[in-house]
Write an enzyme that holds these catalytic residues in place. Structure first.
Site, PDB file in Angstrom:
ATOM      1  N   LYS A 126       0.835  -1.203   0.000  1.00  0.00           N
ATOM      2  CA  LYS A 126       0.000   0.000   0.000  1.00  0.00           C
ATOM      3  C   LYS A 126       0.873   1.257   0.000  1.00  0.00           C
ATOM      4  O   LYS A 126       0.679   2.163  -0.813  1.00  0.00           O
ATOM      5  CB  LYS A 126      -0.920   0.000   1.226  1.00  0.00           C
ATOM      6  CG  LYS A 126      -1.885   1.162   1.245  1.00  0.00           C
ATOM      7  CD  LYS A 126      -2.624   1.265   2.552  1.00  0.00           C
ATOM      8  CE  LYS A 126      -1.804   2.042   3.547  1.00  0.00           C
ATOM      9  NZ  LYS A 126      -2.523   2.391   4.772  1.00  0.00           N
ATOM     10  N   ASP A 144      -6.359  -0.160   0.749  1.00  0.00           N
ATOM     11  CA  ASP A 144      -6.449  -0.061   2.203  1.00  0.00           C
ATOM     12  C   ASP A 144      -7.877  -0.416   2.603  1.00  0.00           C
ATOM     13  O   ASP A 144      -8.679  -0.832   1.757  1.00  0.00           O
ATOM     14  CB  ASP A 144      -6.029   1.330   2.705  1.00  0.00           C
ATOM     15  CG  ASP A 144      -7.064   2.390   2.371  1.00  0.00           C
ATOM     16  OD1 ASP A 144      -8.027   2.094   1.637  1.00  0.00           O
ATOM     17  OD2 ASP A 144      -6.917   3.523   2.864  1.00  0.00           O
TER      18      ASP A 144
END
Ligand code: SF4
Length: 222
Positions: A126, A144
């Site tokens: 991420k 996320d």
């Protein structure tokens, strides 16, 4: 590409057109002045709000503005500066270790490939995706909790594992949609499509979203 996928790409583009009006600015809400500082800010933002990170960043970057400086820092001194954010000791150690890796293994330059970025201590897919998208303008699907929830509720995926979800979408989302979708679906999840009580009746994506009809059976409720 199947007919269904072609139709789904059109729906994706329609969703993104609405989100572009809703959230014109896709800049990460973190304060930074260089690729290294964005990497550092993203590293610090794990399980901490962006606002809290922005409180400590000015002092941190004044003391250690780049990888060369951070590589010489005492992790204890870094921890002292960022002690108001969660997991500050681990993050301080990772900041210094990442800076040393950049200095020693990447010739002092920020890596620009996913496989290299994720080698930096404290940087997962991420965080690496944020750096790729916003520093190098490289397409990245940044998964996320908000992005995952929104894409599931919109019916673009059923995956819950972040890596599987990323690969599932990467298989059919056009590359030019990856970066804007990543940020705007995240923002949408924070403002409208919240985890516990999504504001479906007021949501600007209502006409494109199968979730309200399916929510009674819990579709994508996480
Ligand atoms: S209609 Fe509801 S579930 Fe669908 S995107 Fe909007 S807030 Fe989320």
């Amino acid at each position: 590409m199947s007919d269904r996928t072609e139709a789904e790409v059109q729906r994706l583009r329609a969703v993104l057109a609405v989100l572009a009006r809703e959230f014109p600015d896709t800049t990460p809400p973190l304060d930074y002045a260089s690729p290294f500082q964005l990497m550092a800010a993203v590293l610090m933002s794990a399980q901490t709000t962006d606002r809290q990170v922005n409180v400590v960043s000015p002092q941190l970057f004044a003391a250690w503005p780049d990888a060369a400086a951070m590589a010489t820092a005492d992790p204890e001194a870094v921890a002292e500066v960022i002690r108001s954010i969660g997991f500050f000791r681990t993050k301080a150690r990772n900041l210094v270790a990442a800076a040393r890796m950049i200095r020693d293994e990447f010739n002092g330059q920020m890596p620009d490939r996913m496989e290299d970025l994720v080698r930096l201590p404290g940087i997962g897919r991420k965080s690496a995706g944020v750096v790729l998208a916003h520093v190098y303008n490289t397409p990245a699907i940044i998964v996320d909790t908000h992005f995952g929830r929104v894409t599931r509720r919109l019916g673009f995926t059923t995956e819950t594992d972040p890596v599987k979800l990323e690969h599932d979408l990467a298989a059919w989302w056009p590359h030019d949609t990856w970066n804007p979708a990543s940020m705007r679906m995240n923002f949408h999840g924070r403002r409208w499509c919240t985890a516990r009580s999504p504001k479906c009746s007021e949501c600007p994506l209502q006409q494109y979203c199968p979730y309200p009809a399916g929510s009674a059976v819990g579709t994508g409720a996480t």
